[in-house]
Write a protein that holds these residues in place. Structure first.
Motif, mmCIF file in Angstrom:
data_model
loop_
_atom_site.group_PDB
_atom_site.id
_atom_site.type_symbol
_atom_site.label_atom_id
_atom_site.label_comp_id
_atom_site.label_asym_id
_atom_site.label_seq_id
_atom_site.Cartn_x
_atom_site.Cartn_y
_atom_site.Cartn_z
ATOM 1 N N UNK A 114 0.837 -1.204 0.000
ATOM 2 C CA UNK A 114 0.000 0.000 0.000
ATOM 3 C C UNK A 114 0.872 1.254 0.000
ATOM 4 N N UNK A 115 1.935 1.262 0.834
ATOM 5 C CA UNK A 115 2.844 2.422 0.873
ATOM 6 C C UNK A 115 3.564 2.627 -0.458
ATOM 7 N N UNK A 116 3.823 1.510 -1.156
ATOM 8 C CA UNK A 116 4.517 1.583 -2.445
ATOM 9 C C UNK A 116 3.552 1.870 -3.611
ATOM 10 N N UNK A 117 2.265 2.054 -3.271
ATOM 11 C CA UNK A 117 1.225 2.373 -4.266
ATOM 12 C C UNK A 117 0.963 1.251 -5.274
ATOM 13 N N UNK A 118 1.411 0.035 -4.963
ATOM 14 C CA UNK A 118 1.233 -1.081 -5.906
ATOM 15 C C UNK A 118 -0.240 -1.480 -5.999
ATOM 16 N N UNK A 119 -0.932 -1.530 -4.850
ATOM 17 C CA UNK A 119 -2.354 -1.920 -4.871
ATOM 18 C C UNK A 119 -3.207 -0.840 -5.546
ATOM 19 N N UNK A 120 -2.850 0.420 -5.320
ATOM 20 C CA UNK A 120 -3.568 1.517 -5.967
ATOM 21 C C UNK A 120 -3.383 1.451 -7.483
ATOM 22 N N UNK A 121 -2.166 1.103 -7.921
ATOM 23 C CA UNK A 121 -1.887 0.980 -9.359
ATOM 24 C C UNK A 121 -2.739 -0.130 -9.987
ATOM 25 N N UNK A 123 -5.767 -1.085 -8.948
ATOM 26 C CA UNK A 123 -7.128 -0.547 -9.073
ATOM 27 C C UNK A 123 -7.224 0.351 -10.309
ATOM 28 N N UNK A 124 -6.230 1.210 -10.497
ATOM 29 C CA UNK A 124 -6.274 2.183 -11.593
ATOM 30 C C UNK A 124 -6.112 1.552 -12.966
ATOM 31 N N UNK A 125 -5.466 0.369 -13.041
ATOM 32 C CA UNK A 125 -5.224 -0.250 -14.346
ATOM 33 C C UNK A 125 -6.433 -1.040 -14.856
ATOM 34 N N UNK A 126 -7.385 -1.336 -13.981
ATOM 35 C CA UNK A 126 -8.562 -2.106 -14.418
ATOM 36 C C UNK A 126 -9.430 -1.236 -15.327
ATOM 37 N N UNK A 127 -9.757 -1.710 -16.546
ATOM 38 C CA UNK A 127 -10.557 -0.913 -17.490
ATOM 39 C C UNK A 127 -11.910 -0.513 -16.914
ATOM 40 N N UNK A 128 -12.411 0.648 -17.340
ATOM 41 C CA UNK A 128 -13.646 1.206 -16.786
ATOM 42 C C UNK A 128 -14.842 0.273 -16.958
ATOM 43 N N UNK A 129 -14.953 -0.378 -18.125
ATOM 44 C CA UNK A 129 -16.076 -1.293 -18.353
ATOM 45 C C UNK A 129 -16.065 -2.464 -17.374
ATOM 46 N N UNK A 130 -14.867 -2.951 -17.044
ATOM 47 C CA UNK A 130 -14.774 -4.050 -16.075
ATOM 48 C C UNK A 130 -15.101 -3.541 -14.678
ATOM 49 N N UNK A 279 -18.563 7.408 -6.940
ATOM 50 C CA UNK A 279 -17.377 7.932 -6.253
ATOM 51 C C UNK A 279 -16.128 7.912 -7.141
ATOM 52 N N UNK A 280 -16.204 7.230 -8.294
ATOM 53 C CA UNK A 280 -15.057 7.189 -9.200
ATOM 54 C C UNK A 280 -14.964 8.512 -9.948
ATOM 55 N N UNK A 281 -13.725 8.960 -10.232
ATOM 56 C CA UNK A 281 -13.585 10.216 -10.967
ATOM 57 C C UNK A 281 -13.786 10.001 -12.469
ATOM 58 N N UNK A 282 -13.552 11.030 -13.279
ATOM 59 C CA UNK A 282 -13.827 10.960 -14.721
ATOM 60 C C UNK A 282 -12.983 9.897 -15.424
ATOM 61 N N UNK A 283 -11.814 9.611 -14.868
ATOM 62 C CA UNK A 283 -10.935 8.596 -15.455
ATOM 63 C C UNK A 283 -11.217 7.197 -14.909
ATOM 64 N N UNK A 284 -12.249 7.096 -14.062
ATOM 65 C CA UNK A 284 -12.590 5.804 -13.480
ATOM 66 C C UNK A 284 -11.718 5.407 -12.308
ATOM 67 N N UNK A 285 -10.983 6.378 -11.741
ATOM 68 C CA UNK A 285 -10.113 6.097 -10.595
ATOM 69 C C UNK A 285 -10.828 6.420 -9.280
ATOM 70 N N UNK A 286 -10.430 5.721 -8.235
ATOM 71 C CA UNK A 286 -11.022 5.943 -6.914
ATOM 72 C C UNK A 286 -10.117 6.897 -6.126
ATOM 73 N N UNK A 287 -10.602 8.116 -5.840
ATOM 74 C CA UNK A 287 -9.792 9.038 -5.021
ATOM 75 C C UNK A 287 -9.529 8.416 -3.641
ATOM 76 N N UNK A 288 -8.390 8.700 -3.062
ATOM 77 C CA UNK A 288 -8.028 8.190 -1.725
ATOM 78 C C UNK A 288 -8.026 6.664 -1.663
ATOM 79 N N UNK A 289 -7.736 6.028 -2.802
ATOM 80 C CA UNK A 289 -7.691 4.555 -2.831
ATOM 81 C C UNK A 289 -6.627 4.029 -1.871
ATOM 82 N N UNK A 290 -5.496 4.740 -1.799
ATOM 83 C CA UNK A 290 -4.401 4.306 -0.926
ATOM 84 C C UNK A 290 -4.854 4.238 0.525
#
Length: 441
Positions: A114-121, A123-130, A279-290
């Motif tokens: 989590x500190x290395x942002x690997x889990x957040x990465x 989440x962010x790489x999963x396509x929006x449709x999925x 709660x997802x932003x325009x790019x499909x990312x979750x703010x404060x995911x970390x």
């Protein structure tokens, strides 16, 4: 409170958040009994497990509330506790202390990731449709859990005389008997409340259904009408680690399984419920995911120290979101309810699964709405989304649904000349997923 939790900014208020928090607790309170029942099969103390379950849920949910400011609740995860008890201890023959050590190591690894942002990465790489499909799949899964818990549907076989003709996944239960009938009554009551736009419809539905269950013999009142009791000590199971086998191949396999299932159950729940709540932003990312992922990493580590299995974000959080919960005040309320449950355990134990089933079934309906945002015209998007949706209830696992969705997405994009749409992290995930199927269980 408005300033800290940003209530006005999230278009919510204190009453809505508290109602949502209580509703989330009511739909997941079963874990206070089911987790101790499951883990006690290993020889662990049932009373100590009850206290450890509640305390680990409080610790993790407080982090989610106060650090991440999200309405998600956490507790020891279903499926992961069964793997702990029936595979690692009863199946592989290891002690429960070995299994607890694996959970503790998993928690430490999750904190580092989590500190290395690997889990957040991830989440962010999963396509929006999925991501939208995960929400829909969780909806079907949570409705299925409700239907099974109430006995409205059950597993079965075809029988002709003494011959078994073949297995079927599910069939209709005896809906004229106690629990299934009570759940159907609760479904109608809650449905009417929702149709009339009654605030707190799910919570009211659970309470009314529980009361109706008393004369039906489904709701069991505590012995001697004793509703208050002191929580048992966690001394028999707390800090009981066994580091003698941590460098074995078995520990590697056990640790990988814990990591894999918890990682994608939590990612799936966060993405799915957040998608439903916009709660997802325009790019499909979750703010404060970390911060959100940090909650289950801390929860798992603390849970292992207290003596319980892996802590994860609960899919039942969707019931609180459905009631309008949008901030950490919802999670704070749920944590408070777990604290109250430590003293009023007989009161919460009496709530039958048939009373919470209608809420879960109807939350399944609420979770379906993102299906309208899935691109069903492009088959390289539609097929992975469909597999994500359908595999969650059929495999009884959020993680497996994500696996099928991502692997099919990678293959379809690659084999149709659209490989550039797949991120490098997705390819790494795909390889790990394939390895998971190949690895011995």
């Amino acid at each position: 409170m408005d300033k800290f939790f940003k209530l006005t900014e999230n278009n919510t208020n204190i009453r809505t958040e508290i109602t949502a928090g209580i509703t989330t607790f009511m739909t997941m309170a079963y874990i206070l009994i089911v987790n101790p029942l499951t883990l006690s099969a290993t020889g662990m103390d049932f009373g100590a497990l009850f206290t450890a379950t509640a305390l680990s849920a409080i610790a993790a949910t407080l982090v989610m509330a106060l650090y991440a400011n999200y309405p998600f609740a956490l507790a020891p995860g279903m499926g992961l506790n069964a793997f702990f008890a029936y595979t690692v201890v009863l199946g592989m023959g290891y002690s429960w202390k070995f299994a607890l050590t694996a959970v503790f190591l998993e928690g430490i690894i999750f904190i580092i990731l989590t500190f290395l942002n690997i889990r957040e990465a991830i989440i962010n790489c999963i396509p929006l449709n999925i991501k939208h499909a995960v929400s829909v799949g969780i909806g079907l899964f949570i409705a299925f859990i409700g239907l099974v818990n109430a006995g409205i549907v059950k597993t079965g076989m075809f029988h002709v005389g003494n011959d078994k003709l073949g297995g079927i996944i599910v069939k209709l239960g005896d809906i004229t008997s106690g629990a299934p009938l009570l759940a159907l009554i609760g479904l109608v009551i809650t449905g009417i409340l929702l149709a009339r736009n009654v605030k707190g419809a799910l919570l009211i539905g659970i309470v009314v259904t529980t009361i109706i269950g008393i004369p039906m013999g489904v709701t069991q009142l505590p012995e001697g009408m004793k509703f208050i009791s002191m929580p048992p000590s966690i001394a028999p199971i707390a800090f009981k680690f066994d580091f003698s086998n941590i460098f074995s191949l078995d520990m590697l396999i056990v640790l990988f399984t814990f990591l894999f299932v918890d990682m994608f159950d939590t990612v799936g729940t966060l993405v799915g419920v957040a998608s439903k709540a916009d709660m997802l932003d325009k790019e499909g990312k979750l703010p404060r995911a970390k911060q959100a992922l940090f909650a289950d990493a801390v929860g798992t580590t603390v849970g292992a120290i207290l003596g319980t299995s892996t802590v994860t974000t609960y899919v039942e959080s969707a019931s609180g979101v459905a009631e309008g919960g949008r901030t950490g005040l919802t999670a704070l309320t749920t944590a408070g309810m777990f604290a109250i449950a430590l003293l009023f355990s007989p009161l919460f134990i009496m709530i039958p699964s048939a009373a919470t089933a209608p809420a879960l079934i109807l939350v399944g309906l609420f979770m379906m709405s993102p299906i309208k945002r899935i691109d069903l015209e492009d088959f390289t998007e539609a097929i992975p989304a469909f597999l994500t949706i359908i595999m969650m209830p059929l495999t009884y696992s959020i993680a497996e649904g994500i696996v099928f969705g991502i692997i099919s997405y990678i293959l379809l994009k690659l084999l149709t000349g659209k490989g550039e749409q797949v991120s490098p992290i997705m390819y790494i995930l795909g390889i790990l997923f394939v390895l998971k199927f190949i690895m011995p269980h």
